[in-house]
Design a protein around this motif. Structure first.
Motif, PDB file in Angstrom:
ATOM      1  N   GLY A 197      -6.250  88.634 -44.522  1.00 56.15           N
ATOM      2  CA  GLY A 197      -5.513  88.046 -45.632  1.00 56.15           C
ATOM      3  C   GLY A 197      -4.244  88.798 -45.994  1.00 56.15           C
ATOM      4  O   GLY A 197      -3.483  88.345 -46.837  1.00 56.15           O
ATOM      5  N   SER A 198      -3.997  89.941 -45.339  1.00 59.58           N
ATOM      6  CA  SER A 198      -2.761  90.685 -45.605  1.00 59.58           C
ATOM      7  C   SER A 198      -1.578  89.938 -44.990  1.00 59.58           C
ATOM      8  O   SER A 198      -1.752  89.015 -44.187  1.00 59.58           O
ATOM      9  N   VAL A 199      -0.389  90.356 -45.341  1.00 56.05           N
ATOM     10  CA  VAL A 199       0.811  89.709 -44.807  1.00 56.05           C
ATOM     11  C   VAL A 199       0.821  89.764 -43.281  1.00 56.05           C
ATOM     12  O   VAL A 199       1.093  88.762 -42.620  1.00 56.05           O
ATOM     13  N   VAL A 200       0.496  90.920 -42.718  1.00 56.24           N
ATOM     14  CA  VAL A 200       0.488  91.063 -41.261  1.00 56.24           C
ATOM     15  C   VAL A 200      -0.546  90.121 -40.640  1.00 56.24           C
ATOM     16  O   VAL A 200      -0.257  89.440 -39.647  1.00 56.24           O
ATOM     17  N   ALA A 201      -1.717  90.053 -41.217  1.00 56.61           N
ATOM     18  CA  ALA A 201      -2.770  89.188 -40.677  1.00 56.61           C
ATOM     19  C   ALA A 201      -2.377  87.718 -40.738  1.00 56.61           C
ATOM     20  O   ALA A 201      -2.589  86.970 -39.770  1.00 56.61           O
ATOM     21  N   VAL A 202      -1.795  87.301 -41.834  1.00 54.83           N
ATOM     22  CA  VAL A 202      -1.389  85.897 -41.977  1.00 54.83           C
ATOM     23  C   VAL A 202      -0.267  85.553 -41.003  1.00 54.83           C
ATOM     24  O   VAL A 202      -0.310  84.520 -40.327  1.00 54.83           O
ATOM     25  N   LEU A 203       0.745  86.435 -40.914  1.00 47.68           N
ATOM     26  CA  LEU A 203       1.846  86.175 -39.983  1.00 47.68           C
ATOM     27  C   LEU A 203       1.359  86.129 -38.534  1.00 47.68           C
ATOM     28  O   LEU A 203       1.799  85.288 -37.751  1.00 47.68           O
ATOM     29  N   GLN A 204       0.430  87.011 -38.175  1.00 46.42           N
ATOM     30  CA  GLN A 204      -0.095  86.982 -36.808  1.00 46.42           C
ATOM     31  C   GLN A 204      -0.911  85.722 -36.562  1.00 46.42           C
ATOM     32  O   GLN A 204      -0.862  85.140 -35.481  1.00 46.42           O
ATOM     33  N   SER A 205      -1.649  85.292 -37.560  1.00 51.91           N
ATOM     34  CA  SER A 205      -2.418  84.064 -37.424  1.00 51.91           C
ATOM     35  C   SER A 205      -1.498  82.878 -37.154  1.00 51.91           C
ATOM     36  O   SER A 205      -1.754  82.058 -36.272  1.00 51.91           O
ATOM     37  N   VAL A 206      -0.424  82.796 -37.913  1.00 51.74           N
ATOM     38  CA  VAL A 206       0.543  81.710 -37.711  1.00 51.74           C
ATOM     39  C   VAL A 206       1.230  81.865 -36.358  1.00 51.74           C
ATOM     40  O   VAL A 206       1.424  80.875 -35.645  1.00 51.74           O
ATOM     41  N   GLY A 207       1.582  83.095 -35.990  1.00 53.21           N
ATOM     42  CA  GLY A 207       2.214  83.322 -34.693  1.00 53.21           C
ATOM     43  C   GLY A 207       1.310  82.938 -33.533  1.00 53.21           C
ATOM     44  O   GLY A 207       1.768  82.426 -32.515  1.00 53.21           O
ATOM     45  N   ALA A 208       0.022  83.161 -33.686  1.00 55.85           N
ATOM     46  CA  ALA A 208      -0.931  82.864 -32.612  1.00 55.85           C
ATOM     47  C   ALA A 208      -1.287  81.387 -32.535  1.00 55.85           C
ATOM     48  O   ALA A 208      -1.370  80.814 -31.449  1.00 55.85           O
ATOM     49  N   ALA A 209      -1.505  80.773 -33.680  1.00 58.64           N
ATOM     50  CA  ALA A 209      -2.009  79.398 -33.693  1.00 58.64           C
ATOM     51  C   ALA A 209      -0.958  78.351 -34.033  1.00 58.64           C
ATOM     52  O   ALA A 209      -1.210  77.164 -33.903  1.00 58.64           O
ATOM     53  N   GLY A 210       0.197  78.786 -34.480  1.00 57.72           N
ATOM     54  CA  GLY A 210       1.198  77.830 -34.942  1.00 57.72           C
ATOM     55  C   GLY A 210       0.927  77.473 -36.390  1.00 57.72           C
ATOM     56  O   GLY A 210       0.023  78.030 -37.022  1.00 57.72           O
ATOM     57  N   VAL A 211       1.688  76.573 -36.900  1.00 51.28           N
ATOM     58  CA  VAL A 211       1.523  76.182 -38.300  1.00 51.28           C
ATOM     59  C   VAL A 211       0.766  74.865 -38.388  1.00 51.28           C
ATOM     60  O   VAL A 211       0.888  73.998 -37.530  1.00 51.28           O
ATOM     61  N   SER A 212      -0.015  74.744 -39.435  1.00 49.50           N
ATOM     62  CA  SER A 212      -0.747  73.501 -39.651  1.00 49.50           C
ATOM     63  C   SER A 212       0.216  72.423 -40.132  1.00 49.50           C
ATOM     64  O   SER A 212       1.347  72.705 -40.523  1.00 49.50           O
ATOM     65  N   ALA A 213      -0.237  71.201 -40.142  1.00 49.98           N
ATOM     66  CA  ALA A 213       0.588  70.097 -40.629  1.00 49.98           C
ATOM     67  C   ALA A 213       0.967  70.320 -42.086  1.00 49.98           C
ATOM     68  O   ALA A 213       2.113  70.081 -42.484  1.00 49.98           O
ATOM     69  N   ALA A 214       0.021  70.797 -42.889  1.00 49.24           N
ATOM     70  CA  ALA A 214       0.304  71.033 -44.302  1.00 49.24           C
ATOM     71  C   ALA A 214       1.363  72.110 -44.482  1.00 49.24           C
ATOM     72  O   ALA A 214       2.266  71.979 -45.316  1.00 49.24           O
ATOM     73  N   THR A 215       1.278  73.162 -43.682  1.00 51.61           N
ATOM     74  CA  THR A 215       2.272  74.233 -43.762  1.00 51.61           C
ATOM     75  C   THR A 215       3.630  73.736 -43.288  1.00 51.61           C
ATOM     76  O   THR A 215       4.661  74.088 -43.863  1.00 51.61           O
ATOM     77  N   ALA A 216       3.642  72.917 -42.248  1.00 51.35           N
ATOM     78  CA  ALA A 216       4.901  72.357 -41.757  1.00 51.35           C
ATOM     79  C   ALA A 216       5.560  71.494 -42.827  1.00 51.35           C
ATOM     80  O   ALA A 216       6.765  71.588 -43.056  1.00 51.35           O
ATOM     81  N   VAL A 217       4.772  70.690 -43.512  1.00 54.14           N
ATOM     82  CA  VAL A 217       5.307  69.844 -44.577  1.00 54.14           C
ATOM     83  C   VAL A 217       5.831  70.704 -45.725  1.00 54.14           C
ATOM     84  O   VAL A 217       6.928  70.470 -46.240  1.00 54.14           O
ATOM     85  N   ALA A 218       5.045  71.723 -46.109  1.00 54.68           N
ATOM     86  CA  ALA A 218       5.460  72.581 -47.221  1.00 54.68           C
ATOM     87  C   ALA A 218       6.729  73.347 -46.882  1.00 54.68           C
ATOM     88  O   ALA A 218       7.646  73.438 -47.708  1.00 54.68           O
ATOM     89  N   SER A 219       6.824  73.898 -45.667  1.00 57.84           N
ATOM     90  CA  SER A 219       8.027  74.654 -45.309  1.00 57.84           C
ATOM     91  C   SER A 219       9.229  73.727 -45.177  1.00 57.84           C
ATOM     92  O   SER A 219      10.345  74.096 -45.553  1.00 57.84           O
ATOM     93  N   SER A 220       9.022  72.522 -44.693  1.00 58.80           N
ATOM     94  CA  SER A 220      10.117  71.562 -44.614  1.00 58.80           C
ATOM     95  C   SER A 220      10.591  71.160 -46.004  1.00 58.80           C
ATOM     96  O   SER A 220      11.790  71.046 -46.251  1.00 58.80           O
ATOM     97  N   ALA A 221       9.651  70.962 -46.909  1.00 54.31           N
ATOM     98  CA  ALA A 221      10.016  70.609 -48.285  1.00 54.31           C
ATOM     99  C   ALA A 221      10.778  71.743 -48.957  1.00 54.31           C
ATOM    100  O   ALA A 221      11.780  71.513 -49.653  1.00 54.31           O
TER     101      ALA A 221
END
Length: 101
Positions: A58-82
Motif C-alpha cells: 500500500g506504500s507509494v512504491v508498492a502502488v506504483l509498481q503494481s500499476v507498472g506491472a499490471a497496467g491501469v484498470s478501466a476505473a483508473t484510466a477514466v479517473a486519470s483522463s478526467a
C-alpha cells in the motif's frame, strides 16, 4: 473560449491516459519489476531503509509498481483522463484570461 476549453480537455485527458503509463515505465516501474539503476530502484531502496528493511504493502512504491506491472484498470484510466481533462480546461481558461497564446 468553448473551443479552446474543449481542445484543452481532450488534450489533457488523452495526455493523462497515454503519458502516465509511459512515465511509470521510464521511471523504472516495469511489467518485469523495478528496473535496476532506475529512479524506481532508488525510491524503493530509500523506502526500504526508512521502514526498516521492507516496502510496505500500500506504500507509494508498492502502488506504483503494481500499476507498472499490471497496467491501469478501466476505473483508473477514466479517473486519470478526467483529471487530465480538468487540468486542460483550467489551463486553457487561465491562458485565455491572461491573453497568453
Amino acid at each position: 473560449m468553448a473551443l479552446f476549453g474543449t481542445i484543452g480537455a481532450v488534450a489533457g485527458g488523452l495526455g493523462a491516459l497515454v503519458v502516465a503509463p509511459a512515465a511509470l515505465t521510464a521511471a523504472g516501474f516495469t511489467s518485469a519489476g523495478i528496473a535496476a539503476g532506475s529512479f524506481a530502484a532508488s525510491l524503493m531502496s530509500t523506502t526500504a531503509v526508512a521502514s526498516g528493511g521492507g516496502v510496505a504493502a500500500g506504500s507509494v512504491v508498492a502502488v506504483l509498481q503494481s500499476v507498472g506491472a499490471a497496467g491501469v484498470s478501466a476505473a483508473t484510466a477514466v479517473a486519470s483522463s478526467a483529471a487530465g481533462a480538468a487540468a486542460g480546461v483550467v489551463l486553457s481558461a487561465v491562458a485565455n484570461s491572461t491573453g497568453a497564446p
